[in-house]
Write a protein that holds these residues in place. Structure first.
Motif: not given
Length: 147
Positions: A121-128
């Motif tokens: 999701x958006x959060x996991x992509x930006x965290x990555x």
């Protein structure tokens, strides 16, 4: 156009990230985010054709000219030892890595692989992207200190 690509592009627009599409026949889609993470580095986000539903987020550390000259002077055994040293370091920071040649330059690519389809999701992509930015910086410092 894939659903994954639609999602990633929507998230980039939502966050105000500047990006462009990259053509690569090995990937279902690939975009280059121009300034990502705390270090503002270029980051590739792509879905390999051979692994649908997997999202790879990576960055390339370009070796300095003096490092490239030294690397190119290595014999195969020395190149293998160097690549193993880089791999060992990258494993220690939980990065998948690969030494590549691109545009006539030697580069070390560092990657994070998101393979839990339900939790991309958006959060996991930006965290990555933040993790990749940090790994890029650590790998760059490692090369400067050890090579």
């Amino acid at each position: 156009m894939s659903r994954m690509r639609d999602n990633v592009e929507r998230w980039m627009v939502h966050e105000g990230s500047s990006f462009e599409e990259i053509k690569n026949p090995e990937n279902s889609f690939q975009i280059l985010v121009k300034h990502a993470g705390q270090y503002g580095i270029p980051v590739d986000i792509f879905e390999p054709k051979s692994q649908e539903g997997i999202l790879v987020i990576g960055a390339k550390v370009v070796m300095k000219n003096s490092q490239i000259s030294r690397y190119l002077g290595f014999n195969d055994d020395e190149k293998n030892r160097f690549e193993q040293k880089v791999s060992d370091f990258c494993n220690s920071i939980q990065a998948i890595s690969k030494v590549i040649t691109e545009d006539g330059k030697q580069k070390v690519s560092v990657y994070v692989v998101l393979d839990d389809k339900e939790n991309i999701n958006q959060q996991t992509v930006f965290d990555a992207m933040d993790r990749v930015s940090e790994m890029h910086e650590k790998t760059s410092r490692f090369l400067l200190k050890t090579f």
